[in-house]
Design a protein around this motif. Structure first.
Motif, short mmCIF file in Angstrom:
data_model
loop_
_atom_site.label_atom_id
_atom_site.label_comp_id
_atom_site.label_asym_id
_atom_site.label_seq_id
_atom_site.Cartn_x
_atom_site.Cartn_y
_atom_site.Cartn_z
N ARG A 10 0.85 -1.18 0.00
CA ARG A 10 0.00 0.00 0.00
C ARG A 10 0.89 1.24 0.00
O ARG A 10 1.70 1.44 0.91
N TRP A 15 -3.18 0.19 -3.50
CA TRP A 15 -2.56 -1.12 -3.41
C TRP A 15 -1.98 -1.57 -4.74
O TRP A 15 -2.56 -1.31 -5.79
N ARG A 60 5.18 -9.05 7.16
CA ARG A 60 4.72 -7.66 7.13
C ARG A 60 5.90 -6.73 7.38
O ARG A 60 6.68 -6.94 8.29
N LEU A 127 -1.90 -8.39 11.62
CA LEU A 127 -2.92 -7.77 10.76
C LEU A 127 -4.04 -7.12 11.57
O LEU A 127 -5.01 -6.62 10.99
N LEU A 130 -5.33 -3.76 10.76
CA LEU A 130 -5.89 -3.70 9.41
C LEU A 130 -7.28 -4.37 9.34
O LEU A 130 -7.84 -4.50 8.27
N CYS A 156 -7.00 -10.44 1.88
CA CYS A 156 -6.82 -9.33 0.93
C CYS A 156 -8.13 -8.62 0.64
O CYS A 156 -8.14 -7.40 0.47
N LYS A 158 -10.55 -8.22 2.77
CA LYS A 158 -10.77 -7.41 3.97
C LYS A 158 -9.89 -6.16 3.96
O LYS A 158 -10.32 -5.08 4.38
N LEU A 159 -8.66 -6.30 3.46
CA LEU A 159 -7.72 -5.17 3.44
C LEU A 159 -7.99 -4.18 2.32
O LEU A 159 -7.48 -3.07 2.35
N CYS A 161 -7.39 -5.06 -1.02
CA CYS A 161 -6.50 -5.34 -2.15
C CYS A 161 -6.85 -6.68 -2.81
O CYS A 161 -6.02 -7.27 -3.49
#
Length: 171
Positions: A10, A15, A60, A127, A130, A156, A158-159, A161
């Motif tokens: 990001r 993204w 991460r 996470l 996030l 992804c 949920k994030l 992306c």
């Protein structure tokens, strides 16, 4: 062992997703360098490494520094050179799969019990800020019939992306 490694990052323009080649890397620092190089100006970079439809490792980096690692099952380190490389310095998480039975207090839908044979390791909170808390991450990884690619896709989504990851898989 077949693997798929997807870096999602990001940055200022949203993204991006790219596939990373991890073969031949000597240590975790080289993996981190590849992740960093995927999107050098990213404020957040995640690497999802899926192996043999059985194991998932998430790395991460925040602003290219401060590595955090989670692995869905410590057995990956025993069964694969890549697993050993990714999980070499990882410690057991604060929550165990068995603790999932106790619940998290979330109002999420009820799901089947987690796989009792899984031994997740690492930072289960990587996470949480996030929107994917430790309970959700462990539940996703432990669900019977849930492949690492399914876990990656759900995280992804949920994030925000998920589309980028889907385009990468289809390419």
């Amino acid at each position: 062992m077949s693997t798929f490694a997807a870096a999602v990052a990001r940055g200022k323009n949203g993204w991006t997703a790219s596939e990373l080649e991890l073969a031949g890397l000597a240590d975790i620092d080289e993996v981190v360098d590849r992740l960093r190089d995927a999107e050098p100006d990213a404020d957040l970079s995640l690497l999802f490494v899926e192996a043999d439809d059985q194991y998932l490792v998430i790395l991460r980096l925040d602003e290219g520094e401060d590595l955090r690692v989670f692995g869905s099952d410590s057995a990956f380190a025993d069964e694969s050179r890549l697993g050993a490389l990714l999980l070499a310095d990882v410690e057991t998480p604060a929550l165990e799969i068995d603790d999932l039975a106790a619940g998290s207090g979330d109002d999420e839908e009820e799901r089947p019990a987690a796989d009792p044979d899984a031994d997740p390791v690492g930072d289960v909170e990587l996470l949480a800020d996030l929107g994917v808390n430790s309970h959700r991450l462990l539940t996703l990884c432990g669900l019977e019939g849930m492949l690492p690619s399914d876990v990656t896709a759900e995280i992804c989504q949920k994030l925000g992306c998920g589309d980028e990851l889907e385009e990468l898989r289809e390419a």
